[in-house]
Design an enzyme around this catalytic site. Sequence first.
Site, PDB file in Angstrom:
ATOM      1  N   GLU A 134       7.520  -2.745  17.756  1.00 35.26           N
ATOM      2  CA  GLU A 134       7.587  -1.423  17.120  1.00 35.26           C
ATOM      3  C   GLU A 134       6.863  -0.264  17.960  1.00 35.26           C
ATOM      4  OE1 GLU A 134       5.492  -0.676  13.526  1.00 35.26           O
ATOM      5  OE2 GLU A 134       5.071  -2.739  13.345  1.00 35.26           O
ATOM      6  N   SER A 185       2.557   4.316   6.646  1.00 34.08           N
ATOM      7  CA  SER A 185       1.726   3.986   5.660  1.00 34.08           C
ATOM      8  C   SER A 185       0.439   3.631   6.154  1.00 34.08           C
ATOM      9  CB  SER A 185       2.468   2.614   5.356  1.00 34.08           C
ATOM     10  OG  SER A 185       3.554   2.726   5.075  1.00 34.08           O
ATOM     11  N   SER A 188      -1.915   3.763  13.428  1.00 36.15           N
ATOM     12  CA  SER A 188      -2.137   3.114  14.652  1.00 36.15           C
ATOM     13  C   SER A 188      -2.403   4.121  15.718  1.00 36.15           C
ATOM     14  CB  SER A 188      -0.653   2.156  15.353  1.00 36.15           C
ATOM     15  OG  SER A 188      -0.759   1.026  14.610  1.00 36.15           O
ATOM     16  N   ARG A 200      -2.860  -0.477  22.354  1.00 31.83           N
ATOM     17  CA  ARG A 200      -3.146   0.090  20.966  1.00 31.83           C
ATOM     18  C   ARG A 200      -4.999  -0.108  21.010  1.00 31.83           C
ATOM     19  NH1 ARG A 200      -4.605  -1.599  15.870  1.00 31.83           N
ATOM     20  NH2 ARG A 200      -3.292  -0.724  14.108  1.00 31.83           N
TER      21      ARG A 200
HETATM   22  P1  ADP Z   1       6.201   3.391   7.736  1.00 29.07           P
HETATM   23  O1  ADP Z   1       6.876   2.779   8.855  1.00 29.07           O
HETATM   24  O2  ADP Z   1       5.008   2.577   7.521  1.00 29.07           O
HETATM   25  O3  ADP Z   1       7.082   3.076   6.414  1.00 29.07           O
HETATM   26  P2  ADP Z   1       6.546   6.255   8.015  1.00 29.07           P
HETATM   27  O4  ADP Z   1       6.354   6.599   9.413  1.00 29.07           O
HETATM   28  O5  ADP Z   1       7.948   6.230   7.480  1.00 29.07           O
HETATM   29  O6  ADP Z   1       5.550   4.770   8.077  1.00 29.07           O
HETATM   30  O7  ADP Z   1       5.715   7.051   6.895  1.00 29.07           O
HETATM   31  C1  ADP Z   1       5.390   6.439   5.580  1.00 29.07           C
HETATM   32  C2  ADP Z   1       4.564   7.650   5.048  1.00 29.07           C
HETATM   33  O8  ADP Z   1       5.301   8.836   4.917  1.00 29.07           O
HETATM   34  C3  ADP Z   1       4.453   7.311   3.646  1.00 29.07           C
HETATM   35  O9  ADP Z   1       3.090   6.588   3.348  1.00 29.07           O
HETATM   36  C4  ADP Z   1       4.026   8.785   2.899  1.00 29.07           C
HETATM   37  O10 ADP Z   1       2.712   9.369   3.203  1.00 29.07           O
HETATM   38  C5  ADP Z   1       5.022   9.712   3.999  1.00 29.07           C
HETATM   39  N1  ADP Z   1       6.263  10.222   3.327  1.00 29.07           N
HETATM   40  C6  ADP Z   1       7.071  11.144   3.934  1.00 29.07           C
HETATM   41  N2  ADP Z   1       7.853  11.293   3.216  1.00 29.07           N
HETATM   42  C7  ADP Z   1       8.098  10.178   2.275  1.00 29.07           C
HETATM   43  C8  ADP Z   1       9.002   9.888   1.378  1.00 29.07           C
HETATM   44  N3  ADP Z   1      10.232  10.569   1.033  1.00 29.07           N
HETATM   45  N4  ADP Z   1       8.719   8.713   0.426  1.00 29.07           N
HETATM   46  C9  ADP Z   1       7.868   8.224   0.640  1.00 29.07           C
HETATM   47  N5  ADP Z   1       6.757   8.332   1.654  1.00 29.07           N
HETATM   48  C10 ADP Z   1       6.869   9.355   2.354  1.00 29.07           C
END
Ligand code: ADP
Length: 359
Positions: A134, A185, A188, A200
């Site tokens: 990733e 979530s 990094s 990293r």
């Molecule tokens: P991951 O790859 O860990 O899922 P993302 O870059 O997609 O990470 O970001 C997830 C974060 O984005 C969530 O924890 C929340 O804070 C935010 N977020 C933005 N839009 C949404 C959505 N529609 N639903 C849930 N979380 C969202």
Amino acid sequence: NSLYSSSMPWFGMDIGGTLTKLVYFEPNDDEPEDDKEAKVLRKIRHYLTKNAAYGKTGHRDSHLQLDNVEIRDKKGSLHFIRFPTAEMGSFLQLARSKGMAKLLTTVCATGGGAFKFEEEFRTEVNMQLQKFDELDALIKGILYAETHNRTECYYYENASDINLSKKARFDFSQPYPFILVNVGSGVSVLAVRGPTDYKRISGTSLGGGTFLGLCCLLTGCNTFEEAIQLATKGDHTKVDKLVRDIYGGDYERFGLPGSLVASSFGQMNLSDRRQSVSREDLANATLVTITNNIGLIARMCALNEKIDKVVFVGNFLRVNPISMKLLAFAMDYWSKNSLKALFLEHEGYFGAIGTLLLA
Ligand code: ADP
């Protein structure tokens, strides 16, 4: 060598802890008319590009669409789609109902879910996941977007005054070195010195997932959009303990202004304060707490690595100008203008873009 041959990577997917990001490359030239595979593909292409919503929880970010871009000598459009990873079951069902399982396809995938859901993809929709790391994908995607979209990178002008700060284009064509802060979530932090030269250096579990989780607990909200809406109307100073709540004014000796947060949520031990605080205030305080903590870590990393550009990405920044302005302010203020916070329009999609390029 049709784009639609089974080996051609025309989907890039990043299956994250909260959101799954799907990038679909639609070629400009028309696909061959006759064979059965082409018919199914045409149907899927039509479904993906003509809708803005898929099932109950899938969305296409049409404002991010990139047209006439080139991937591996093909010109076409990139479409950006996301859905909650928790809805993977419904997504696979939907893909099946559109005939996906009739094709033997390889999908480029990254994120933890590329491992977790590999078996389901194979059995439910006959899809082979070609997995990529990733962070490799993230950096590839960022560099691609920067070179294919003139308006990708921006910063905040007048960052030192949050009421006046506004978006302005930044020329990121000479990117290196830069600190990359991916706020998903979790968080990094990478130091990037060249296209493949990166490490990293840090991270924190207090990220976008923490903001959303705490906000749901504290305010009873149910979605990220709702959490941001609440935060926009709230005032964290009702929740936090500020320097002036302790000193009665500034802490002059060390140049700490009275308006500075001394203790996040520091008023919430007092029951009368708890009584008078609103859901909006709590949402705002949660957003400010998480954002400032990320800003602090980013700044420490930049100082340590002696790098002055700090790029923030990840879906935590989606529809979230409060955090972006706060990060821009924090970088500017605490570094006496020596650090610059940068942002990218395709905020959460770089990993998914990157997989298309690594294949
Ligand atoms: P991951 O790859 O860990 O899922 P993302 O870059 O997609 O990470 O970001 C997830 C974060 O984005 C969530 O924890 C929340 O804070 C935010 N977020 C933005 N839009 C949404 C959505 N529609 N639903 C849930 N979380 C969202």
